[in-house]
Design an enzyme around this catalytic site. Structure first.
Site, PDB file in Angstrom:
ATOM      1  N   TYR A 295       6.558   4.424  12.246  1.00 23.38           N
ATOM      2  CA  TYR A 295       5.556   4.740  11.322  1.00 23.38           C
ATOM      3  C   TYR A 295       4.412   5.385  12.569  1.00 23.38           C
ATOM      4  CZ  TYR A 295       2.044   4.677   7.588  1.00 23.38           C
ATOM      5  OH  TYR A 295       1.175   4.954   6.724  1.00 23.38           O
TER       6      TYR A 295
ATOM      7  N   ASP B  24      -2.665  -3.243   3.033  1.00 18.33           N
ATOM      8  CA  ASP B  24      -2.872  -3.071   4.478  1.00 18.33           C
ATOM      9  C   ASP B  24      -4.027  -3.915   4.727  1.00 18.33           C
ATOM     10  OD1 ASP B  24      -0.770  -1.065   4.552  1.00 18.33           O
ATOM     11  OD2 ASP B  24      -2.151   0.382   5.349  1.00 18.33           O
TER      12      ASP B  24
ATOM     13  N   ASP C 131      -7.037  -4.118   6.041  1.00 17.62           N
ATOM     14  CA  ASP C 131      -8.421  -3.649   6.343  1.00 17.62           C
ATOM     15  C   ASP C 131      -9.186  -3.526   5.340  1.00 17.62           C
ATOM     16  OD1 ASP C 131      -7.404  -1.526   5.130  1.00 17.62           O
ATOM     17  OD2 ASP C 131      -6.474  -0.410   7.068  1.00 17.62           O
TER      18      ASP C 131
ATOM     19  N   GLU D  70       0.881  -1.209   0.055  1.00 21.97           N
ATOM     20  CA  GLU D  70      -0.020  -0.011  -0.002  1.00 21.97           C
ATOM     21  C   GLU D  70       0.825   1.170   0.135  1.00 21.97           C
ATOM     22  OE1 GLU D  70      -3.690  -0.490   1.984  1.00 21.97           O
ATOM     23  OE2 GLU D  70      -3.804   1.611   2.538  1.00 21.97           O
TER      24      GLU D  70
END
Length: 621
Positions: A331, A116, A118, A12
């Site tokens: 991050y 990612d 999700d 991503e």
DNA sequence: GCAAGGTC
């Protein structure tokens, strides 16, 4: 030997592509620049020798919009937007992500999706599939989804060994949300903007926007404003006896706390004065503990940045991103407050060992042993925000340094001991009334020595024994006024948004920024959010016509509906139609009713009984 | 000119 097959892997964001490539290649890769970096190496894939290319997108490749024929505001009735077709266009055409993916997929027999884990990531999977040409029927079996619960070697290798299919339902749920948000937001925004055109010169704002996230966000600010303006101040009285013991001058607290009747309060004062002798009736001592913080996630960083450092969320994220790209912190966008089991606390602590401000504390932790961090929640995205490289004040700009300092303090605190203290409560009786005083004694500072603003105040008490009688030195009848709440702070707003599911860690700053830029609220000293006349008029209008429009439940309703799609329990097209039909009804009703409020002088709202609007138009369905 | 969600 046949030439090795080629595998394209897509993450991503560039940082994840780098992590994945580093793990899978054991650091033996070649990297070339492109729209985003491409890392290449050879591996064993599904039992074959394969040549692997790992690259990334930069978030969503596409976003939805209306076709050109619906872009003319004057020629399009917003009502028609609810049934309008929608298009997916490249989010950032200049970045040429679509072309990049198409080029890099050339000659590749397999696609592995490392987006990612999700819903948004699942949706981007299908954007990538589209761009790489793997959506054609015969190529579908060669598309794999890697599901990783953290970006660590262990989880990346585990994901490689357990490749699955991408989840179409989750992706469709995002498509549904995009279409609903676009149509509802744009229809109401265009109507409102046109409606206010030329009216109320003092409310000037170019666009009078509406959105299922930004409007409830504004609603929270105005709700607090209304609590303040409708607040009725009351006088109250309380009885404070004073005693002098062993050199301590103590004010005692009343069990009844406060009374709203002066005559009654005066009567109690008289009772206490006439007795004049306090009896110690109870002494209790309790070991208390103030827990060290969990790992730091984005939302908590934003709250502290706003309330303690004075940085707005947008600025805080810019600073954090800068610190991240420079290698000073990990991050900065994460929901997780739990550290992964593989997290190396020693390495992170060692990095801070010679810091002039907290190096001593860090050394003690390394010598005496640090605490296991508190449990926290693991959202499966990134580890909590922690310091990486050590920095000193002279290495960073002032604001960046203050944020870095907080990240360090929070990390160190999260593995320092809890703060321990003894709380002692002494209860007294005089004139039939009960009073008490409380003392606190810190036995272990623990993490509060690194976060001094959370320290427990030391409050000493003299020795008392049960049954002991003490003369009252003075009895004060204190007169106070109840105070209205203060304006909502940005930090409180962030908490409310998180609690009500308004926005995400990445979009919360955007929504807050939106309502400021549209001139609905102003940020005043102490980062308090004060609604403007325009912001107040908008919310009072919704409250009068259809309160649902500015309630947080409008978001949870949409989220609930699309969750049905994500779980495969409802059809994507039908859910979108059903939700849009309800919003279309609300829109029609709203357009008819606007006359009755915004057409009038805005001060008219003050005379309205706000609860008279219709309710449950949407939420009852 | 408009939403909310990714990411930089």
């Amino acid at each position: 030997m046949a030439p090795p097959c080629k595998v394209l892997m897509v993450a991503e964001k560039p940082s994840i592509a780098l992590s994945i490539a580093s793990v899978l290649s054991h650091g033996q890769m070649s990297t070339r620049r492109g729209v985003t970096e491409v890392h290449e190496f050879d591996i064993m894939f599904l039992g074959f020798h394969a040549h692997c290319r790992v690259t990334s997108v930069i978030g969503h490749v596409f976003s939805v919009d209306f076709p050109a024929s619906y872009q003319d505001w004057t020629a399009t009735d917003p009502l028609n937007l609810f049934q309008a077709p929608i298009l997916k266009t490249e989010s950032n055409p200049k970045a040429h992500i679509q072309r990049h993916l198409s080029q890099e997929s050339r000659g590749c027999g397999y696609l592995v999706l490392w987006l990612d884990c999700d819903r948004e990531g699942e949706n981007i999977c299908f954007e990538v599939i589209e761009c790489t040409g793997f959506h054609v029927k015969e190529a579908k079996e060669r598309v794999y989804r890697a599901r990783f619960s953290s970006v660590t070697e262990k989880d990346i290798l585990k994901a490689m060994d357990n490749l699955v299919e991408p989840n179409k339902d989750e992706a469709l749920a995002v498509d549904a949300r995009q279409e609903i948000d676009l149509k509802v937001g744009v229809a109401f925004t265009r109507f409102q903007t046109s409606y206010f055109q030329g009216k109320y010169g003092n409310l000037d704002s170019r666009v009078i926007s509406y959105g299922p996230c930004q409007t409830p966000t504004l609603g929270f600010c105005v709700q607090r404003y209304l609590q303040i303006t409708t607040f009725k101040q009351e006088k109250f009285w309380t009885v404070h006896p004073y005693i002098i013991k062993n050199g301590y001058d103590l004010q005692l607290e009343w069990e009844r706390q406060m009374l709203f009747d002066l005559n009654v309060a005066t009567m109690f004062q008289k009772l206490v004065m006439e007795d004049g002798l306090l009896e110690v009736i109870d002494i209790s001592e309790k070991q208390e503990s103030k827990g060290r913080p969990c790992g730091l996630n984005t939302v908590n960083l934003l709250k502290v940045a706003s309330s303690a450092l004075g940085f707005g969320p947008q600025v805080a994220m810019q600073l954090a991103e800068r610190l991240y790209t420079q290698g000073f912190i990990s991050y900065p966008r994460t929901e997780s407050t739990a550290y992964p089991s593989s997290f190396d606390f020693k390495v992170t602590l060692n990095e801070q060992i010679s810091n002039p401000l907290w190096g001593d504390h860090v050394q003690r932790l390394l010598v005496e042993g640090y605490q296991k961090p508190r449990m926290g929640t693991d959202a499966g995205d990134h580890p909590p925000i922690t310091p990486m490289q050590s920095a000193t004040e002279d290495m960073l700009a002032k604001d960046a340094w203050r944020l870095y300092q907080y990240v360090c303090q929070h990390f160190i605190a999260s593995i320092s001991p809890d703060c321990k203290f003894v709380r002692k409560k002494v209860q007294f009786k005089v004139g039939g009334e009960c009073f008490h005083c409380v003392g606190q004694h810190v036995t272990l500072e623990g993490f509060t020595s690194i976060m001094p603003w959370l320290a427990v105040n030391e409050k000493r008490l003299p020795q008392f024994t049960i049954g002991e009688k003490i003369e009252v030195s003075n009895v004060e009848l204190y007169e106070g006024n109840t105070e209205p709440p203060d304006y909502l702070t940005e930090s409180e707003l962030i908490s409310l948004m998180e609690k009500n599911g308004i926005g995400t860690d990445a979009s919360i700053p955007v929504h807050i920024n939106n309502i400021c830029e549209r001139n609905y609220v102003q940020v005043q000293s102490g980062r308090k959010l004060v609604p403007t006349a325009l912001g107040i008029a908008l919310i009072r209008g919704y409250q009068y016509i259809d309160p649902d429009l500015c309630l947080p439940e409008i978001r949870s309703f949409i989220e609930h509906q699309i969750t049905l799609v994500a779980k495969g329990q409802a059809d994507h097209v039908r859910v979108v139609q059903h939700v849009l039909q309800q919003f279309k009804n609300k829109y029609s009703y709203f357009v008819k009713q606007v006359w009755h409020c915004w057409a009038l002088d805005l001060r008219y709202f003050d005379q309205l009984n706000i609860s008279c609007g219709p309710t449950g138009l949407l939420l009852s369905c």
